[in-house]
Motif scaffolding. Structure first.
Motif, PDB file in Angstrom:
ATOM      1  N   TRP A 143      21.267 -49.032  23.356  1.00  0.00           N
ATOM      2  CA  TRP A 143      19.740 -49.047  23.433  1.00  0.00           C
ATOM      3  C   TRP A 143      19.622 -47.536  23.994  1.00  0.00           C
ATOM      4  O   TRP A 143      18.565 -46.785  23.485  1.00  0.00           O
ATOM      5  CB  TRP A 143      19.062 -49.780  24.636  1.00  0.00           C
ATOM      6  CG  TRP A 143      18.603 -51.157  24.150  1.00  0.00           C
ATOM      7  CD1 TRP A 143      18.852 -52.251  24.403  1.00  0.00           C
ATOM      8  CD2 TRP A 143      17.602 -51.077  23.226  1.00  0.00           C
ATOM      9  NE1 TRP A 143      18.216 -53.271  23.806  1.00  0.00           N
ATOM     10  CE2 TRP A 143      17.100 -52.570  23.195  1.00  0.00           C
ATOM     11  CE3 TRP A 143      16.489 -50.216  22.988  1.00  0.00           C
ATOM     12  CZ2 TRP A 143      16.060 -53.050  22.194  1.00  0.00           C
ATOM     13  CZ3 TRP A 143      15.360 -50.818  22.031  1.00  0.00           C
ATOM     14  CH2 TRP A 143      15.245 -51.928  21.685  1.00  0.00           C
ATOM     15  N   ILE A 145      21.085 -45.046  22.676  1.00  0.00           N
ATOM     16  CA  ILE A 145      21.443 -44.313  21.362  1.00  0.00           C
ATOM     17  C   ILE A 145      19.974 -44.552  20.675  1.00  0.00           C
ATOM     18  O   ILE A 145      19.424 -43.731  19.770  1.00  0.00           O
ATOM     19  CB  ILE A 145      22.409 -44.797  20.678  1.00  0.00           C
ATOM     20  CG1 ILE A 145      23.870 -44.268  21.367  1.00  0.00           C
ATOM     21  CG2 ILE A 145      22.432 -44.314  19.288  1.00  0.00           C
ATOM     22  CD1 ILE A 145      25.013 -44.955  20.984  1.00  0.00           C
ATOM     23  N   ARG A 146      19.648 -45.790  20.676  1.00  0.00           N
ATOM     24  CA  ARG A 146      18.269 -46.076  19.844  1.00  0.00           C
ATOM     25  C   ARG A 146      17.157 -45.358  20.348  1.00  0.00           C
ATOM     26  O   ARG A 146      16.410 -44.872  19.567  1.00  0.00           O
ATOM     27  CB  ARG A 146      18.078 -47.581  20.037  1.00  0.00           C
ATOM     28  CG  ARG A 146      18.508 -48.669  18.955  1.00  0.00           C
ATOM     29  CD  ARG A 146      17.985 -49.799  19.073  1.00  0.00           C
ATOM     30  NE  ARG A 146      19.079 -50.916  18.735  1.00  0.00           N
ATOM     31  CZ  ARG A 146      19.760 -51.622  19.343  1.00  0.00           C
ATOM     32  NH1 ARG A 146      19.163 -51.813  20.824  1.00  0.00           N
ATOM     33  NH2 ARG A 146      20.772 -52.255  19.143  1.00  0.00           N
ATOM     34  N   LEU A 147      17.010 -45.235  21.676  1.00  0.00           N
ATOM     35  CA  LEU A 147      15.909 -44.607  22.397  1.00  0.00           C
ATOM     36  C   LEU A 147      15.999 -42.935  22.111  1.00  0.00           C
ATOM     37  O   LEU A 147      15.062 -42.370  21.725  1.00  0.00           O
ATOM     38  CB  LEU A 147      15.726 -44.950  23.609  1.00  0.00           C
ATOM     39  CG  LEU A 147      15.586 -46.589  24.201  1.00  0.00           C
ATOM     40  CD1 LEU A 147      15.330 -46.335  25.776  1.00  0.00           C
ATOM     41  CD2 LEU A 147      14.320 -47.036  23.397  1.00  0.00           C
ATOM     42  N   ASP A 149      17.920 -41.411  19.826  1.00  0.00           N
ATOM     43  CA  ASP A 149      17.621 -40.979  18.441  1.00  0.00           C
ATOM     44  C   ASP A 149      16.553 -41.890  17.819  1.00  0.00           C
ATOM     45  O   ASP A 149      16.666 -42.040  16.570  1.00  0.00           O
ATOM     46  CB  ASP A 149      19.159 -41.136  17.650  1.00  0.00           C
ATOM     47  CG  ASP A 149      19.099 -40.519  16.328  1.00  0.00           C
ATOM     48  OD1 ASP A 149      18.339 -39.613  16.175  1.00  0.00           O
ATOM     49  OD2 ASP A 149      20.086 -40.780  15.573  1.00  0.00           O
ATOM     50  N   GLY A 150      15.534 -42.276  18.635  1.00  0.00           N
ATOM     51  CA  GLY A 150      14.373 -43.120  17.789  1.00  0.00           C
ATOM     52  C   GLY A 150      13.440 -42.265  17.413  1.00  0.00           C
ATOM     53  O   GLY A 150      13.615 -41.366  16.521  1.00  0.00           O
ATOM     54  N   THR A 151      12.231 -42.459  18.244  1.00  0.00           N
ATOM     55  CA  THR A 151      11.126 -41.871  17.899  1.00  0.00           C
ATOM     56  C   THR A 151      10.984 -40.332  18.859  1.00  0.00           C
ATOM     57  O   THR A 151      11.708 -40.318  19.882  1.00  0.00           O
ATOM     58  CB  THR A 151       9.699 -42.386  18.134  1.00  0.00           C
ATOM     59  OG1 THR A 151       9.619 -42.854  19.544  1.00  0.00           O
ATOM     60  CG2 THR A 151       9.764 -43.839  17.059  1.00  0.00           C
ATOM     61  N   SER A 154      10.367 -42.077  22.368  1.00  0.00           N
ATOM     62  CA  SER A 154      11.277 -42.534  22.964  1.00  0.00           C
ATOM     63  C   SER A 154      12.490 -41.728  23.369  1.00  0.00           C
ATOM     64  O   SER A 154      12.896 -41.455  24.516  1.00  0.00           O
ATOM     65  CB  SER A 154      11.959 -43.619  22.201  1.00  0.00           C
ATOM     66  OG  SER A 154      12.648 -43.150  20.895  1.00  0.00           O
TER      67      SER A 154
END
Lengths: 251, 317, 251, 317
Positions: A143, A145-147, A149-151, A154
């Motif tokens: 999560w 990483i997702r956040l 490297d997300g928007t 984020s």
């Protein structure tokens, strides 16, 4: 001070797990996606389970008949020994995830080492917790990483969570006389032996997440000696409400 | 009409209908409506019990409650997946929950005011749910039937757990705890009876649903079964049901009960229960506060896919 | 039921004042302008003062030695008798203001009438409260007008607060046997006699605020018989924390 | 230079300088900085005590605490008004608080962890504040001096109230309450001594401020006065000060005390106290959450004015 080092040490482990578990449990039903209601529920359950084992053992060590609930429900904030990191408010999802990553990236190798403790009970509790914490690290790293490297939003939130929480990580590596004696006896784990792994693990995650690791400035501490933040008191008003309101009742 | 007859023959033969099989539009619609309502109920149903997670009175109870609420989320997830086999997405369904077009079980519009409510919800609300759901394990639509088998197993565990809370309060508890349990029963009993839906004479959907083997018993039949099973349990706990008309009919062996306040039932469904607005707000807040997270997950997944595709193109060159 | 009607009635008045006062006190230090930190503090102080007088009198009526704190701090939610309106969460500033207007536009004429009660103590407490509530009405009416006739956003928020809270106003005018007997005896006030004034007052404010008065649909109730919303329990976990945690201590 | 000499002569003669009088730019700046910091301290100072309003242990204490926190807000309001007489607006000052350009008293960067902290803050924090502030009632700048007179009166009431809480805990309390009081003293004692600022040898602003009669005693003088007044009070309570070096010098009559941890002092001022981020977040949240309210008030005031103007125009026609 009538507490034995082993009691004090076990209680610290228990308090960390309970308070973080309680915090995470606040999310259930309010998570950003249904799958996270389930996942955060799992994280909380693991931690509460660990807390129960440590409390039960602490009560046995103490030998005064206090069970897990007496230890969890009948100490005021000043008696709690958790580190400050775990009592920090949930904030947004990024703060919850980053807080959890910082803790579990430490707890996972720490319990791996504790599983080799000369104290068999601690070793057994830790051995079970290792597998759980491996999942906690994986889930929160993913999560992060997702956040990160997300928007843009984020990323901003994840970086801000990391900046806010970083000053609470120093306490993970603190030891005091209580722990020193147990470390020397091969019972407790020396957290400094974990540090390099923790740091490397995080660097890898931050790198993939495009997050900047904050520099190590002054680190907040005090939880181990019962000097908490203002947040813990509110956690306990809810946690302990029924036990305090109906003293002596069994539930 | 030939297809319809063939479909009905399969249903009559207790064959399972599967997602790719032909089915009448009414059958599909009825199922979507029912499964969605059921899924929404699990999701909204996380709130009344979730309300006590941080205040559970022992670590054991806290863990059990947390696991239970989590199971409800899990049931929601299976059920949304079952509905998706009928060609609707979870997002569409959630949208219809939030805009009020689809309902959830009205029982969750009542507040949880004491710890005894955790016992009552397990014992009675889950008990009533199981009574409704066990026949659904034989529902003609395969994915729904299979989801229900799994759900019913967990629900009956929850039901036992709830009853065990009641035993602790009522049989081993202090006078205050017993009073807490009684007070909770007083609040929940009638709303629980309403969970079986309108009485048969007013029920809209029964006939077709029976014929399609989505439903196998009428509302009143299930309600009676529930009362018969539950009243002796309550008496064992030493509780009094808030119904002066409740009595055992020695001849039929059934517990007869008083008139349900159908005006309350309709009112709560229509939106004026004690917690309708609160529950919708809880769902909307969770959904809205999660927008940026879902966007981030999506953006990341896309970036990742783009990178992987690029890597594969390079590897292929 | 061993409670006398006069005890029950006085307790209701006390609980309304305490719970609303507690809610408003949550704002202090967090208000949108410094002047409102001060003003909301005043509102809360008035209400807590009224609660103290009513509790003290209730304790005297009961004659079992319970003082204001025993009544405030040692009853669980089911024992509280306040109406649901006052326990509703603060929400945004508009919700707090509208909730307060709805209550105080009622309480002001109500206390005016209660000041003529045959019960001299109630009459005296009410007489003091009348002046206070006049200010509460004025202050919250002014803000309601400002918000309603301010920006589009403030109008939307004020209207939404009004729509959310309106279903809780029916309980203001409910009476039960307890109160009927006291009303007949000239001790309690018949709230129905207040209704027209309340309604007119609000219509004037809503008119100036360009707010639409919601229609009278189903009205929520239950507070008087101890059937509260889920919110009250959380209020009490904080309110009662110290008294519950350190039973019998004097502060 | 002539004006400056005349100004200094007036100051020396203990005349009050008023807003419209000429004053040196340095004097104005020093005052703005000091009054703003003082005002900010009152505002930020609402939070540590505000933290216990909802948890106060009796209704009497709840009311007193609420009134006290409210008084602090009131002091902030007078002080911002005093600063405004020097040509800066409250908005500018608040902006400088929020962006970190202006400071507030570092004592408020410590958390309030138990009810005893409410006693300690009244007794020691307000006590130290009064010690600092009483000389300011004779400050050469009129509006500031007058604000301080009013503030000091209220502060000394708060100080007595705080000490009374301590008496209740320490002399009439249970062993747990006494332990709570001692633990609170242990946490607060050194930070309170830091409230008087750096020791005289390191103090930057003292000289000029003394000459301008903004300041009348040095930091160390005030600190010593405070210690001398406070230690016997603590002993009366049966408390032990967390300072092994604390002892009465029989000759001077002063209580000598150990070395202050100036590294901690600097660190907390620089932003790394236990609550710096939290306090700033509390102020920022209040400010941001209030934007729409302030906008509404402004919009309404403008509409109202426009209507009044229009009405007057019509009346005039």
């Amino acid at each position: 001070m009538t507490e034995t080092p082993l009691f004090a040490y076990t209680l610290r482990l228990a308090d960390n797990a309970l308070i973080l578990g309680h915090r995470v449990s606040e999310w259930v039903g309010h998570a950003p996606v249904l799958e996270e209601d389930l996942a955060l529920g799992n994280l909380a359950l693991d931690l509460i389970g660990q807390a129960r084992s440590f409390y039960t053992y602490a009560g046995e060590i103490e030998g005064k008949g206090r069970d897990e609930d007496a230890l969890a429900y009948l100490r005021d904030a000043g008696g709690y020994r958790n580190i400050l990191l775990v009592e920090q408010p949930n904030g947004d999802f990024a703060q919850t995830i980053v807080r959890h990553l910082l803790y579990s990236a430490f707890a996972h190798p720490y319990f791996e080492a504790l599983a080799r403790s000369k104290d068999e009970t601690l070793a057994a509790i830790a051995a079970k917790a290792v597998k759980e914490m491996a999942y906690h690290v994986r889930h929160t790293a993913e999560w992060t990483i997702r956040l990160g490297d997300g928007t843009d939003e984020s990323h901003r939130r994840a970086q801000s969570a990391l900046d806010e929480l970083w000053p609470f990580t120093g306490e993970l590596f603190e030891t005091d006389q209580v722990e020193r004696a147990l470390i020397d006896a091969g019972i407790a784990v020396d957290p400094l032996n974990i540090r390099a792994r923790w740091s490397k693990m995080l660097d890898e995650v931050f790198d993939e997440a495009t997050l900047v690791r904050p520099s190590d400035g002054y680190m907040q501490s005090g939880g181990r000696s019962g000097r908490h933040s203002e947040h813990l008191g509110y956690v306990l008003t809810e946690l302990q409400f029924l036990q305090r309101t109906y003293p002596g009742a069994k539930w | 009409p030939v297809r319809e007859a063939r479909f009905q023959a399969r249903v009559d033969a207790e064959e399972k209908i599967e997602p790719n099989d032909w089915m009448p539009e009414g059958y599909r619609k009825t199922l979507v409506r029912q499964i969605a309502q059921h899924a929404h109920s699990e999701i909204v149903g996380m709130h009344p019990e979730g309300n006590w997670i941080t205040r559970a009175p022992s670590l054991k109870r806290k863990a059990a409650l947390l696991a239970k609420v989590q199971d409800e989320g899990g049931h929601g997830a299976y059920l949304y997946a079952a509905a998706e086999t009928l060609g609707v997405s979870r997002e569409e369904l959630v949208e219809q929950l939030l805009n009020g077009k689809q309902k959830y079980s009205s029982i969750f519009n009542y507040p949880t005011l004491s710890w005894a409510d955790m016992g009552i919800i397990g014992w009675l609300v889950d008990g009533a749910a199981i009574m409704n759901q066990i026949p659904l394990c034989r529902c003609s639509y395969g994915p729904y039937a299979r989801a229900m088998i799994r759900i019913c197993k967990e629900e009956s565990f929850h039901q036992r757990q709830g009853y065990e809370i009641m035993v602790t309060l009522c049989r081993d508890g202090t006078p205050e705890q017993k009073a807490m349990a009684q007070e909770a029963l007083n609040r929940w009993w009638w709303p629980v009876l309403m969970m079986f839906g309108p009485s048969d004479k007013d029920s809209q959907h029964t006939d077709k649903s029976m014929r399609w083997k989505i439903k196998r018993f009428t509302n009143d039949e299930l309600r009676q079964k529930f009362v018969d099973a539950t009243v002796p349990q309550g008496h064992y706990l030493g509780l009094t049901f808030p119904d002066a008309d409740l009595k055992l009919n020695e001849e039929t062996g059934h517990w007869e009960f008083g008139e349900i306040d159908w005006a309350e039932f309709k009112r709560v469904i229509a939106g004026d229960g004690p917690c309708n607005r609160q529950r919708m707000k809880q769902r909307k807040d969770a959904t809205e506060n999660g927008v940026w997270v879902r966007e981030a997950a999506l953006a990341y997944a896309e970036k990742r896919k783009a990178r992987r595709d690029a890597a594969m193109r390079i590897a292929a060159e």
